[in-house]
Enzyme design. Structure first.
Site, PDB file in Angstrom:
ATOM      1  N   TYR A 167      35.860  50.636  48.513  1.00 27.93           N
ATOM      2  CA  TYR A 167      36.435  49.378  49.059  1.00 27.93           C
ATOM      3  C   TYR A 167      35.407  50.088  50.865  1.00 27.93           C
ATOM      4  CZ  TYR A 167      38.205  45.975  52.642  1.00 27.93           C
ATOM      5  OH  TYR A 167      38.024  44.990  53.575  1.00 27.93           O
ATOM      6  N   GLY A 211      33.236  32.341  50.718  1.00 27.53           N
ATOM      7  CA  GLY A 211      34.457  32.442  50.069  1.00 27.53           C
ATOM      8  C   GLY A 211      35.603  31.663  51.303  1.00 27.53           C
ATOM      9  N   SER A 259      35.287  45.967  57.763  1.00 24.40           N
ATOM     10  CA  SER A 259      36.423  45.881  57.938  1.00 24.40           C
ATOM     11  C   SER A 259      36.635  47.658  58.521  1.00 24.40           C
ATOM     12  CB  SER A 259      36.956  46.357  56.394  1.00 24.40           C
ATOM     13  OG  SER A 259      38.283  47.229  56.540  1.00 24.40           O
TER      14      SER A 259
HETATM   15  P1  NDP Z   1      41.604  36.493  50.889  1.00 22.28           P
HETATM   16  O1  NDP Z   1      41.530  37.461  49.110  1.00 22.28           O
HETATM   17  O2  NDP Z   1      42.295  35.853  51.084  1.00 22.28           O
HETATM   18  O3  NDP Z   1      40.092  36.056  50.121  1.00 22.28           O
HETATM   19  C1  NDP Z   1      38.826  36.791  49.793  1.00 22.28           C
HETATM   20  C2  NDP Z   1      37.869  35.931  49.594  1.00 22.28           C
HETATM   21  O4  NDP Z   1      36.518  36.017  48.760  1.00 22.28           O
HETATM   22  C3  NDP Z   1      37.957  34.070  49.094  1.00 22.28           C
HETATM   23  O5  NDP Z   1      37.419  33.092  49.725  1.00 22.28           O
HETATM   24  C4  NDP Z   1      37.703  34.598  47.771  1.00 22.28           C
HETATM   25  O6  NDP Z   1      37.006  33.151  47.279  1.00 22.28           O
HETATM   26  C5  NDP Z   1      36.242  35.350  47.791  1.00 22.28           C
HETATM   27  N1  NDP Z   1      35.563  35.961  46.743  1.00 22.28           N
HETATM   28  C6  NDP Z   1      35.707  37.314  46.554  1.00 22.28           C
HETATM   29  N2  NDP Z   1      35.290  36.674  45.289  1.00 22.28           N
HETATM   30  C7  NDP Z   1      34.212  36.583  45.552  1.00 22.28           C
HETATM   31  C8  NDP Z   1      32.873  36.193  44.269  1.00 22.28           C
HETATM   32  N3  NDP Z   1      32.405  37.020  43.584  1.00 22.28           N
HETATM   33  N4  NDP Z   1      32.178  35.138  44.989  1.00 22.28           N
HETATM   34  C9  NDP Z   1      32.777  34.328  45.760  1.00 22.28           C
HETATM   35  N5  NDP Z   1      33.231  34.459  46.394  1.00 22.28           N
HETATM   36  C10 NDP Z   1      33.915  35.463  46.628  1.00 22.28           C
HETATM   37  O7  NDP Z   1      41.268  37.595  51.361  1.00 22.28           O
HETATM   38  P2  NDP Z   1      40.887  37.753  53.082  1.00 22.28           P
HETATM   39  O8  NDP Z   1      40.409  36.544  53.710  1.00 22.28           O
HETATM   40  O9  NDP Z   1      41.731  38.859  53.731  1.00 22.28           O
HETATM   41  O10 NDP Z   1      39.489  38.470  53.224  1.00 22.28           O
HETATM   42  C11 NDP Z   1      38.300  37.754  53.772  1.00 22.28           C
HETATM   43  C12 NDP Z   1      37.329  39.204  54.408  1.00 22.28           C
HETATM   44  O11 NDP Z   1      38.022  39.825  55.071  1.00 22.28           O
HETATM   45  C13 NDP Z   1      37.029  40.130  53.261  1.00 22.28           C
HETATM   46  O12 NDP Z   1      35.799  41.033  53.060  1.00 22.28           O
HETATM   47  C14 NDP Z   1      37.947  41.394  53.739  1.00 22.28           C
HETATM   48  O13 NDP Z   1      37.184  42.390  52.818  1.00 22.28           O
HETATM   49  C15 NDP Z   1      37.727  41.138  54.457  1.00 22.28           C
HETATM   50  N6  NDP Z   1      38.914  42.435  55.671  1.00 22.28           N
HETATM   51  C16 NDP Z   1      39.518  41.929  54.865  1.00 22.28           C
HETATM   52  C17 NDP Z   1      41.055  42.648  55.652  1.00 22.28           C
HETATM   53  C18 NDP Z   1      42.998  41.847  55.699  1.00 22.28           C
HETATM   54  O14 NDP Z   1      43.461  42.652  56.462  1.00 22.28           O
HETATM   55  N7  NDP Z   1      42.751  40.895  55.498  1.00 22.28           N
HETATM   56  C19 NDP Z   1      41.001  42.900  56.920  1.00 22.28           C
HETATM   57  C20 NDP Z   1      39.532  43.821  56.584  1.00 22.28           C
HETATM   58  C21 NDP Z   1      38.961  43.101  56.752  1.00 22.28           C
HETATM   59  P3  NDP Z   1      38.054  32.403  45.713  1.00 22.28           P
HETATM   60  O15 NDP Z   1      39.730  32.727  46.602  1.00 22.28           O
HETATM   61  O16 NDP Z   1      37.698  30.721  45.834  1.00 22.28           O
HETATM   62  O17 NDP Z   1      37.710  33.131  44.595  1.00 22.28           O
END
Ligand code: NDP
Length: 241
Positions: free
Chosen positions: A149, A9, A136
């Site tokens: 989640y 991701g 998280s």
């Molecule tokens: P985004 O929504 O910006 O990014 C999520 C990423 O996950 C994208 O790159 C997406 O890829 C990828 N993804 C989702 N589902 C799939 C899948 N089935 N296969 C492959 N890739 C997948 O969120 P964040 O950057 O905020 O989140 C990144 C991580 O940080 C996550 O694990 C989230 O739970 C964690 N997190 C975030 C917080 C926040 O406040 N933002 C807080 C705590 C934890 P694509 O776009 O190419 O589909």
């Protein structure tokens, strides 16, 4: 020769900040994307030859195995795995359908399991490697209306600790980073009032940036963290301490 880091991701949000930081730290980075192809290709073009993008749905274990094998054969030996890809959803517990529950666990927990298992096959043979899982704050403390989640992210912390014990003798470290509220697409739908109240819950009185999380990942990937395993680093401005 530069070490290879695999970031799932990696096209946007926290993942793209991690990609940029690790490139800056001197790694070659293989990033995966699922839907964000345009962003992934642009990021890699901006980063240069040391960055390659791979299409991957982390819920498909066969695809995970073949992408990892492709990276190992054609880009370089994976020294660092950052399990970052994930989804979030706010729903009352009693409104969570079977499908929503399974999709959450399959993406956030099974995805990290498939990627770790695929990469460990190589890391164990080489007796070195570092796995960094993005959990998280809700995995640490539980989040109301985000039970599925929270369960998936608590599972990530449990997997981190158990796996660290199992692969320590193979010279591999496994740690997690638990972000608080970080401004990305995942949180962009929260209204101003919600964001302000979340901000006020943190003693540092601010919302985090993807770069804040990337800094902790960079540390755990570095030599300075060679004696650290099975740990969870909270990057949350002091929320819920
Ligand atoms: P985004 O929504 O910006 O990014 C999520 C990423 O996950 C994208 O790159 C997406 O890829 C990828 N993804 C989702 N589902 C799939 C899948 N089935 N296969 C492959 N890739 C997948 O969120 P964040 O950057 O905020 O989140 C990144 C991580 O940080 C996550 O694990 C989230 O739970 C964690 N997190 C975030 C917080 C926040 O406040 N933002 C807080 C705590 C934890 P694509 O776009 O190419 O589909």
């Amino acid at each position: 020769m530069k070490k290879v880091a695999l970031v799932t991701g990696g096209a946007k949000g926290i993942g793209s900040a991690v990609v940029k930081r690790l490139i800056n730290d001197g790694y070659k980075v293989a990033l995966t994307y699922n839907n964000s192809e345009e962003k992934a290709l642009k990021l890699c073009a901006d980063m240069g030859a040391g960055c390659r993008a791979y299409k991957l749905d982390i819920t498909d274990s066969n695809s995970v195995n073949s992408v990892v094998s492709d990276i190992e054969k054609n880009f370089g030996e994976i020294a660092i795995l950052v399990n970052n890809a994930g989804i979030a959803e706010q729903t009352l517990f009693t409104d969570i359908t079977d499908e929503m529950w399974h999709r959450m666990i399959e993406t956030n927990l099974s995805g990290a399991f498939y990627c770790s298992r695929a990469v460990l096959k190589y890391m164990i043979n080489r007796k070195s490697g570092k796995i960094i899982n993005i959990s998280s704050i809700w995995g640490e403390t539980g989040g109301s209306c985000e039970v599925h989640y929270s369960a998936s992210k608590a599972g990530i912390i449990g997997m981190t600790k158990a796996l660290a014990k199992e692969v320590g003798l193979s010279g591999i470290t496994v740690n997690s980073v638990s972000p608080g509220v970080i401004l990305t697409d995942m949180t962009s739908h929260f209204d101003e009032e919600t964001m302000n109240s979340l901000k006020e819950e943190a003693p540092l009185n601010k919302i985090g940036t993807p770069e804040d999380v990337a800094g902790a990942v960079s540390f755990l990937a570095s030599k300075d963290a060679d004696f650290i395993t099975g740990q969870n680093i909270s990057v949350n401005g002091g929320m819920n301490i």
